[in-house]
Design an enzyme around this catalytic site. Structure first.
Site, PDB file in Angstrom:
ATOM      1  N   TYR A 163       0.833  -1.199   0.000  1.00 46.97           N
ATOM      2  CA  TYR A 163       0.000   0.000   0.000  1.00 46.97           C
ATOM      3  C   TYR A 163       0.872   1.255   0.000  1.00 46.97           C
ATOM      4  CZ  TYR A 163       1.161   0.838   4.899  1.00 46.97           C
ATOM      5  OH  TYR A 163       1.837   1.098   6.066  1.00 46.97           O
TER       6      TYR A 163
ATOM      7  N   PHE B  45       2.355   9.584   3.953  1.00 47.34           N
ATOM      8  CA  PHE B  45       2.732   9.385   5.355  1.00 47.34           C
ATOM      9  C   PHE B  45       3.286   7.990   5.621  1.00 47.34           C
ATOM     10  CE2 PHE B  45      -1.802   8.256   5.201  1.00 47.34           C
ATOM     11  CZ  PHE B  45      -1.808   6.994   5.801  1.00 47.34           C
ATOM     12  N   ASP B  46       3.057   7.076   4.692  1.00 44.89           N
ATOM     13  CA  ASP B  46       3.590   5.719   4.903  1.00 44.89           C
ATOM     14  C   ASP B  46       3.494   4.939   3.587  1.00 44.89           C
ATOM     15  OD1 ASP B  46       4.739   3.576   6.164  1.00 44.89           O
ATOM     16  OD2 ASP B  46       2.891   2.879   7.114  1.00 44.89           O
TER      17      ASP B  46
ATOM     18  N   ILE C   8      -6.289  -0.998  11.622  1.00 40.00           N
ATOM     19  CA  ILE C   8      -7.266   0.069  11.871  1.00 40.00           C
ATOM     20  C   ILE C   8      -8.588  -0.363  11.224  1.00 40.00           C
ATOM     21  CG2 ILE C   8      -5.528   1.891  12.031  1.00 40.00           C
ATOM     22  CD1 ILE C   8      -6.236   2.686   9.170  1.00 40.00           C
TER      23      ILE C   8
ATOM     24  N   TYR D 286      -7.086   6.829  12.835  1.00 34.26           N
ATOM     25  CA  TYR D 286      -6.385   7.058  14.096  1.00 34.26           C
ATOM     26  C   TYR D 286      -7.086   8.110  14.974  1.00 34.26           C
ATOM     27  CZ  TYR D 286      -2.779   4.196  12.026  1.00 34.26           C
ATOM     28  OH  TYR D 286      -2.092   3.146  11.472  1.00 34.26           O
TER      29      TYR D 286
ATOM     30  N   PHE E 129      -5.624   5.453   1.009  1.00 36.36           N
ATOM     31  CA  PHE E 129      -4.750   4.286   0.778  1.00 36.36           C
ATOM     32  C   PHE E 129      -4.944   3.774  -0.657  1.00 36.36           C
ATOM     33  CE2 PHE E 129      -5.329   4.215   5.370  1.00 36.36           C
ATOM     34  CZ  PHE E 129      -4.049   3.961   5.835  1.00 36.36           C
TER      35      PHE E 129
END
Length: 568
Positions: free
Chosen positions: A56, A66-67, A86, A112, A129
């Site tokens: 992802y 962010f990731d 999550i 989050y 995502f």
């Protein structure tokens, strides 16, 4: 998800992203899913409790990342729907197929929340995502085996402890290749059910036929599990193998025989010590031809049971009949073993020989004589030194025609015991009556031997059909003429017809012919009596002056004592 549902979600997504005509609809209540790539074949969808692997990229609405699992160089693995992810991701992954790609928009309360992740994700952040599903499995999964193709004939299937040789292509569930035997140019060779393979492959090979193709899907707990394998197989990866079984055997296997055609009758079967001539095609179990005597247009000739050939063929040729066609399947430990032979026979290869036995014999064999017809009241038979006329047909034992006297204007003529024909034929013509017919089987040591002759292969067993047409009584070896009684006391005077003290060739010939006509003696049988008489004259005319003197004329019995030469 039905196509209509997807369209509804797309409309919802547009509203969330702030389409001008709709205004601001307010915060999201659930995950927005866009299935922007769905593979044509979807064998399975991720369900609650399934273990999944995926890649992802995670970004905010403004596109800032962010990731990313890609940046870490490792996929993400986890269980769907059990709270380990999550909530938004848990929901967004459900129903995905392997290789499916989705855009997920996760609202803060499913991500989050108001806390965020310090230094990474601010509070109340909506997360975006881009996800691709790579693998799905469940702890209750079983091995999936699909037969792609299977040969029509399958006499035997793989069992535990068998040694197998197979080709394979190995991929992850998403199609990523990780290994292939084809790229190495050799089969993968191993024992089955002895722990040398991963459990899934051990199970997946069972029951296969040589030449069969299978697709084997192995869940991680039957493959490399949590550890994976090197850099090519990630942890918790399902594996897909496309397998072609080339051959297999068991170390306890003996030679397997299949009698394709056995002639009737079979009067004799080959045993140890026999010399066999045979044609063969040699193939591997997948049908690859590695050798053929037919391509050389020459039989393979050898003794059996003597160690001159591989042990499997030594055993496999035992008991063959002339003309038999036999399939001999030889395991590698009775063939060329782990090393193979040359570039045609791989190590540990099972060999298949399709054999056609042309003939065989034993060095101790005599001539085999079968009387087909013998006239009644036959009191006179052929003996050594007799002159005979006969017809014959000569062939190999497989029926190949070689020669026939019927191709000529008159029968074959020969003096028996004069070394003018092969020894076996000479023996077969003895003790025959005029009009008798025989079949003679002549082994090569009484025929044309290892070298053969023009038109006759080396070491060939010959079959003669013979018929005796006529016979004439012969004379002892070394004689051209013999007296039926005592020769005249004054032989020279009677032979010198004009009494001039010398006997020229014409007087000699006239005298000999008179003795034969009156029954007082006989010439050596021949198709050319004149030549026999001429040879007699030349033997007596010792100084070769064209006439015989009293000093030159000698009887054969006298000459035998002097060991000079042959004559009357």
């Amino acid at each position: 998800m039905a196509p209509g549902s997807r369209c509804l979600l797309l409309l919802l997504l547009l509203g969330i992203l702030g389409a001008p005509a709709l205004g601001n609809p307010g915060p999201l209540e659930d995950v927005v899913i866009d299935r922007y790539y769905i593979p044509k074949i979807c064998l399975r969808e991720a369900q609650m409790g399934d273990f999944v692997r995926y890649h992802y990229n995670g970004t905010f609405k403004d596109g800032k990342k962010f990731d990313s699992s890609y940046d870490r160089g490792a996929t993400v693995a986890g269980v769907v729907g059990v709270g380990r992810l999550i909530t938004g991701m848990d929901r967004g992954l459900q129903g995905m197929c392997v290789n499916e790609r989705r855009h997920l928009i996760v609202p803060p309360h499913l991500g989050y929340g108001s806390i965020g992740v310090a230094g990474l994700i601010p509070p109340d952040a909506t997360l975006y995502f881009d996800v691709v599903m790579l693998d799905i499995w469940n702890k209750n999964d079983k091995l999936q085996v699909t037969t792609v193709s299977k040969p029509e004939r399958c006499n035997r299937t793989v069992e535990n402890s068998d040694f197998v040789r197979y080709h394979y292509n190995g991929t992850l569930l998403d199609g990523t290749p990780f290994d292939s035997s084809y790229s190495k140019g050799s089969t993968y060779d191993t024992y089955v059910g002895t722990g040398w393979l991963i459990k899934g492959m051990d199970q997946g090979l069972l029951g296969m036929c040589a030449g069969e193709k299978r697709s084997i899907i192995i869940p991680p707990f039957l493959a490399y599990g949590e550890k994976g394998y090197g850099t090519v197989i990630p942890p918790q990866a399902s594996l897909v193998f496309s397998v072609l079984l080339v051959d297999f055997h068991n170390p306890k296997d003996g030679v397997f025989l299949e009698h394709l055609e056995v002639p009737e009758p079979c009067k004799r079967r080959a045993v140890t010590g026999d010399f066999v001539r045979y044609h063969y095609n040699g193939t591997l179990m997948d049908g690859t031809l590695f050798d053929s005597s037919y391509s050389r247009n020459q039989t393979y000739n050898t003794y059996i049971g003597k160690g001159y050939i591989i042990p499997g063929m030594d055993q496999g040729l035992q008991g063959v009949c002339v003309g038999e066609q036999r399939r001999v399947v030889v395991p590698p430990h009775l063939a060329y073993g782990e090393d193979g032979a040359g570039d045609k026979i791989p190590g540990s290869a099972v060999l298949i020989f399709d054999v056609h036995v042309v003939d065989f014999h034993n060095p101790a064999d005599p001539v085999e004589i079968e009387t087909v017809f013998r006239p009644e009241g036959c009191n006179v038979t052929t003996r050594d030194r007799d002159f005979v006329r006969y017809h014959y047909n000569c062939s190999l034992l497989d029926g190949t025609r070689l020669f026939s006297s019927h191709d000529y204007e008159k029968p074959q003529e020969v003096t028996l015991g004069a070394n003018k024909v092969i020894e076996g034929l000479n023996s077969g013509l003895l003790d025959m009556c005029v009009g008798e017919r025989r079949v003679l089987i002549i082994p090569p040591h009484l025929g044309h031997g290892e070298s053969g002759a023009r038109g006759v292969p080396g070491s060939a067993v010959l079959r003669f059909e013979v018929e005796l047409i006529s016979m004439e009584e012969g004379v002892p070896e070394g004689y051209l003429f013999i007296w039926h009684g005592e020769p005249p006391a004054n032989l020279y005077e009677q032979m010198d017809l004009n009494k001039d003290g010398g006997i020229p060739a014409d007087e000699f010939s006239t005298f000999i012919k008179t003795q034969v006509a009156e029954g007082k003696g006989r010439l050596m049988p021949s198709s050319d009596p004149e030549k026999v008489i001429a040879d007699m004259f030349q033997n007596q005319d010792r100084n070769q002056d064209g006439k015989i003197t009293p000093e030159e004329l000698k009887l054969k019995s006298d000459e035998d004592q002097e060991k000079i030469h042959e004559e009357l």
